[in-house]
Design a protein around this motif. Sequence first.
Motif, PDB file in Angstrom:
ATOM      1  N   GLU A  53       0.820  -1.269  -0.040  1.00 38.62           N
ATOM      2  CA  GLU A  53       0.078   0.009   0.030  1.00 38.62           C
ATOM      3  C   GLU A  53       0.903   1.426   0.001  1.00 38.62           C
ATOM      4  OE1 GLU A  53      -2.729   2.114   3.214  1.00 38.62           O
ATOM      5  OE2 GLU A  53      -3.334   0.064   2.850  1.00 38.62           O
ATOM      6  N   ASN A 101       1.665  -7.764   4.469  1.00 37.03           N
ATOM      7  CA  ASN A 101       1.049  -6.328   3.775  1.00 37.03           C
ATOM      8  C   ASN A 101       2.107  -5.250   4.149  1.00 37.03           C
ATOM      9  OD1 ASN A 101      -1.203  -7.499   2.893  1.00 37.03           O
ATOM     10  ND2 ASN A 101      -2.072  -7.132   4.884  1.00 37.03           N
ATOM     11  N   ARG A 117       3.360  -1.174   3.808  1.00 36.14           N
ATOM     12  CA  ARG A 117       2.944   0.091   4.086  1.00 36.14           C
ATOM     13  C   ARG A 117       4.282   0.873   3.694  1.00 36.14           C
ATOM     14  NH1 ARG A 117      -1.411  -1.145   7.423  1.00 36.14           N
ATOM     15  NH2 ARG A 117      -3.443  -0.399   6.632  1.00 36.14           N
TER      16      ARG A 117
END
Length: 249
Positions: free
Chosen positions: A61, A203, A205
């Motif tokens: 992300e 995940n 960032r």
Amino acid sequence: MNLRAFLVLFYVTSFIFVTTPERRRLRELAKTDPQECSRIAHLQVKKAFRNMLRIAGVKIEVSGLDNIPDEPCLYVANHNSYVDILVTETVIPTGAGFVSKDSLQKIPGLSSWMYLIHCLFLNRTDVREGLKMITTGADYLKEGYSMFIFPEGTRSKDGHIGEFKGGSLKMAQKAGAPVVPVAISGTSSIFEKNGGFRVTPGNVRVSFGTPFKFSDLTREQKREVSQHTRQAIQVMLDHHTEALSGEEL
């Protein structure tokens, strides 16, 4: 070693072997058109890194891409994992040359690609070589190549940002280039925290902060520039933590 780690290692080894002719071609191209050589090399490395992250099961992300200047700049980030390099090279539109430890210079094939994308190798025990590295990095910035540095000098073991090494932003100051703070979170759970040579999905960032130039800072701000940059990164990391907490509720 788990299956994902084996597949990543196999891919890296295969990539280095298969691209031997391409590296030779690019080294020849660099003699006549270094800018085009760098552009092609970054495209190749980006593709390889994207494939490695896909194999590892990493989702990224990204925020703040609009903060990246339309000129060569020095990216400055916190450092938690080897995965940081794969992720940031993948998401930065033009790529960047990384400041890396000099032991990587000894790995055949890998070091060749690193030279082609204008990476620099830092000898932490030789002050004179460190100063030469800063000068070379400033020259690269002036020539149109963005650079990337992890001022902590090593990966953080607890997720907290360590002290930024003195002189880490000097190449930007010497080149008159913008500095872009970068916050990275989630990468250590992909590899370092697993124990042994294991890769697990996760995940990540990445946030790009507001750029600044040394010429725009006051004298006092210039004295505290490392702390200023570190604080900007910490604020973005705090936002990452808040966002994660919101998702878990």
